[in-house]
Design a protein around this motif. Structure first.
Motif, PDB file in Angstrom:
ATOM      1  N   LYS A  59      76.487  58.351  -3.989  1.00  0.00           N
ATOM      2  CA  LYS A  59      77.103  58.662  -5.279  1.00  0.00           C
ATOM      3  C   LYS A  59      76.667  57.624  -6.305  1.00  0.00           C
ATOM      4  N   TYR A  60      76.859  57.932  -7.570  1.00  0.00           N
ATOM      5  CA  TYR A  60      76.423  57.001  -8.605  1.00  0.00           C
ATOM      6  C   TYR A  60      77.244  57.166  -9.874  1.00  0.00           C
ATOM      7  N   VAL A  61      77.176  56.135 -10.726  1.00  0.00           N
ATOM      8  CA  VAL A  61      77.646  56.202 -12.109  1.00  0.00           C
ATOM      9  C   VAL A  61      76.474  55.800 -12.997  1.00  0.00           C
ATOM     10  N   VAL A  62      76.193  56.619 -14.009  1.00  0.00           N
ATOM     11  CA  VAL A  62      75.221  56.262 -15.043  1.00  0.00           C
ATOM     12  C   VAL A  62      75.957  56.255 -16.380  1.00  0.00           C
ATOM     13  N   VAL A  63      75.819  55.142 -17.118  1.00  0.00           N
ATOM     14  CA  VAL A  63      76.386  55.027 -18.469  1.00  0.00           C
ATOM     15  C   VAL A  63      75.242  55.224 -19.458  1.00  0.00           C
ATOM     16  N   TRP A  64      75.443  56.116 -20.409  1.00  0.00           N
ATOM     17  CA  TRP A  64      74.450  56.409 -21.453  1.00  0.00           C
ATOM     18  C   TRP A  64      74.928  55.850 -22.780  1.00  0.00           C
ATOM     19  N   LYS A  65      73.977  55.345 -23.582  1.00  0.00           N
ATOM     20  CA  LYS A  65      74.333  54.952 -24.950  1.00  0.00           C
ATOM     21  C   LYS A  65      73.321  55.552 -25.913  1.00  0.00           C
ATOM     22  N   LYS A  66      73.772  55.775 -27.158  1.00  0.00           N
ATOM     23  CA  LYS A  66      72.909  56.368 -28.162  1.00  0.00           C
ATOM     24  C   LYS A  66      72.080  55.259 -28.796  1.00  0.00           C
ATOM     25  N   GLU A  67      70.761  55.430 -28.749  1.00  0.00           N
ATOM     26  CA  GLU A  67      69.844  54.513 -29.449  1.00  0.00           C
ATOM     27  C   GLU A  67      69.135  55.338 -30.508  1.00  0.00           C
ATOM     28  N   GLY A  68      69.528  55.163 -31.767  1.00  0.00           N
ATOM     29  CA  GLY A  68      69.033  56.070 -32.807  1.00  0.00           C
ATOM     30  C   GLY A  68      69.552  57.463 -32.484  1.00  0.00           C
ATOM     31  N   ARG A  69      68.650  58.428 -32.287  1.00  0.00           N
ATOM     32  CA  ARG A  69      69.088  59.790 -31.946  1.00  0.00           C
ATOM     33  C   ARG A  69      68.988  60.075 -30.459  1.00  0.00           C
ATOM     34  N   ALA A  70      68.480  59.102 -29.698  1.00  0.00           N
ATOM     35  CA  ALA A  70      68.199  59.340 -28.278  1.00  0.00           C
ATOM     36  C   ALA A  70      69.283  58.740 -27.384  1.00  0.00           C
ATOM     37  N   TRP A  71      69.639  59.457 -26.335  1.00  0.00           N
ATOM     38  CA  TRP A  71      70.500  58.914 -25.292  1.00  0.00           C
ATOM     39  C   TRP A  71      69.658  58.115 -24.309  1.00  0.00           C
ATOM     40  N   LYS A  72      70.067  56.880 -24.023  1.00  0.00           N
ATOM     41  CA  LYS A  72      69.350  56.023 -23.081  1.00  0.00           C
ATOM     42  C   LYS A  72      70.327  55.467 -22.052  1.00  0.00           C
ATOM     43  N   VAL A  73      69.826  55.158 -20.871  1.00  0.00           N
ATOM     44  CA  VAL A  73      70.678  54.651 -19.798  1.00  0.00           C
ATOM     45  C   VAL A  73      70.967  53.165 -20.025  1.00  0.00           C
ATOM     46  N   ALA A  74      72.244  52.839 -20.179  1.00  0.00           N
ATOM     47  CA  ALA A  74      72.670  51.443 -20.347  1.00  0.00           C
ATOM     48  C   ALA A  74      72.929  50.792 -18.996  1.00  0.00           C
ATOM     49  N   ALA A  75      73.484  51.551 -18.056  1.00  0.00           N
ATOM     50  CA  ALA A  75      73.809  51.005 -16.733  1.00  0.00           C
ATOM     51  C   ALA A  75      73.732  52.111 -15.697  1.00  0.00           C
ATOM     52  N   ASP A  76      73.245  51.752 -14.510  1.00  0.00           N
ATOM     53  CA  ASP A  76      72.965  52.713 -13.438  1.00  0.00           C
ATOM     54  C   ASP A  76      73.300  52.014 -12.122  1.00  0.00           C
ATOM     55  N   ILE A  77      74.293  52.538 -11.409  1.00  0.00           N
ATOM     56  CA  ILE A  77      74.729  51.897 -10.165  1.00  0.00           C
ATOM     57  C   ILE A  77      75.009  52.970  -9.123  1.00  0.00           C
ATOM     58  N   PHE A  78      74.680  52.689  -7.870  1.00  0.00           N
ATOM     59  CA  PHE A  78      74.835  53.706  -6.820  1.00  0.00           C
ATOM     60  C   PHE A  78      75.113  53.029  -5.487  1.00  0.00           C
ATOM     61  N   ASN A  79      75.653  53.797  -4.565  1.00  0.00           N
ATOM     62  CA  ASN A  79      75.822  53.315  -3.197  1.00  0.00           C
ATOM     63  C   ASN A  79      75.937  54.500  -2.237  1.00  0.00           C
ATOM     64  N   SER A  80      75.798  54.202  -0.958  1.00  0.00           N
ATOM     65  CA  SER A  80      75.729  55.241   0.077  1.00  0.00           C
ATOM     66  C   SER A  80      77.110  55.718   0.495  1.00  0.00           C
ATOM     67  N   ASN A  81      77.201  56.984   0.880  1.00  0.00           N
ATOM     68  CA  ASN A  81      78.429  57.512   1.498  1.00  0.00           C
ATOM     69  C   ASN A  81      78.465  57.225   2.994  1.00  0.00           C
ATOM     70  N   GLN A  82      77.305  56.891   3.561  1.00  0.00           N
ATOM     71  CA  GLN A  82      77.201  56.816   5.026  1.00  0.00           C
ATOM     72  C   GLN A  82      77.680  55.463   5.564  1.00  0.00           C
ATOM     73  N   PRO A  83      78.242  55.477   6.778  1.00  0.00           N
ATOM     74  CA  PRO A  83      78.717  54.223   7.361  1.00  0.00           C
ATOM     75  C   PRO A  83      77.590  53.190   7.418  1.00  0.00           C
ATOM     76  N   ALA A  84      77.937  51.924   7.244  1.00  0.00           N
ATOM     77  CA  ALA A  84      76.947  50.854   7.344  1.00  0.00           C
ATOM     78  C   ALA A  84      76.374  50.840   8.762  1.00  0.00           C
ATOM     79  N   THR A  85      75.096  50.554   8.870  1.00  0.00           N
ATOM     80  CA  THR A  85      74.503  50.428  10.216  1.00  0.00           C
ATOM     81  C   THR A  85      75.116  49.200  10.882  1.00  0.00           C
ATOM     82  N   PRO A  86      75.601  49.365  12.112  1.00  0.00           N
ATOM     83  CA  PRO A  86      76.358  48.282  12.759  1.00  0.00           C
ATOM     84  C   PRO A  86      75.472  47.075  13.084  1.00  0.00           C
TER      85      PRO A  86
END
Lengths: 156, 156
Positions: free
Chosen positions: A129-156
């Motif tokens: 899953k992830y969260v992406v934050v977008w911000k307006k730069e002039g007329r364009a939407w650009k990615v300000a922050a992008d973070i993600f992580n796994s749903n699956q159990p950590a390998t032991p």
């Protein structure tokens, strides 16, 4: 009576069509962001490094698991060079929710990703899953922050 | 001349002070969010589960690594029950950047966290990063989305 009712329906349908045509056809900010996501996934599929990185703001940041934050174009490029260089790799992602501020200068999306590649011990299939934050730069939407992580159990 | 200049400076300083006093003393949205973060960290330190969960919107979501997204109060409570229940656990976090939309209905922060607890193989010391998205519910800022991951290399 039946003829009159049909005529009314026809007139109403006609008025609604004209109304629809008169509406501005500009996509909403949510629609624009969803289209940017589709374009972004296409650049990733094409292993287009510069094209992939171009979605970020100059001061954007990628926060990948098990690595320090990668802030700015050079660091973001190195992170994506690693992802796009995964052996026989494939990555797709899509938002489940896109929310735009009323002032349309800030937005965020929550979504899911699917990543696969040939690992040292065989094929790796990751879902997350992830969260992406977008911000307006002039007329364009650009990615300000992008973070993600796994749903699956950590390998032991 | 010297006396007149001193008098001018004194009058200017006086006017500036009156101006400052006349300013409304209400904290900015950024200041309010930074204070909420300090309050949130205090609830975590006190192992106050309900108090910790109260920072989230009812439809908020926590996205912890190696687990599916936890959406809504019940799921968020279970996630935090796990974190607050870590043996001899301690968790702190603080924003490095807080950005508020002009319409003040949406904001996000990027920050760092520090987590320690007694693991099966000894003390675990984790450092990582996070994104928290805030939304205005009535007059209150509530957490809409919360996602984090570690800076440290994955255990092999």
């Amino acid at each position: 009576m039946r003829g009159a009712r049909l005529a009314s329906v026809a007139i109403l349908a006609c008025l609604l069509s004209v109304g629809a045509l008169a509406q501005p056809q500009r996509p909403s900010d949510e629609q624009r962001i969803r289209q940017l996501d589709r374009d972004w996934v296409a650049k990733v599929a094409a292993k287009d490094l510069a094209g992939t990185v171009a979605f970020y703001a100059k001061d954007g940041v990628v926060m990948a698991p098990n690595a320090p934050p990668a802030e700015g174009t050079a660091a973001i490029t190195e992170t994506w060079r690693g992802i796009l260089g995964l052996p026989n790799g494939s990555l797709t992602f899509a938002p489940t929710r896109v929310t735009v501020a009323k002032s349309a200068d800030l937005a965020y999306e929550v979504g899911t990703y699917s990543l696969a590649f040939d690992g040292a011990k065989g094929r790796v299939q990751d879902q997350g899953k992830y969260v992406v934050v977008w911000k307006k730069e002039g007329r364009a939407w650009k990615v300000a922050a992008d973070i993600f992580n796994s749903n699956q159990p950590a390998t032991p």
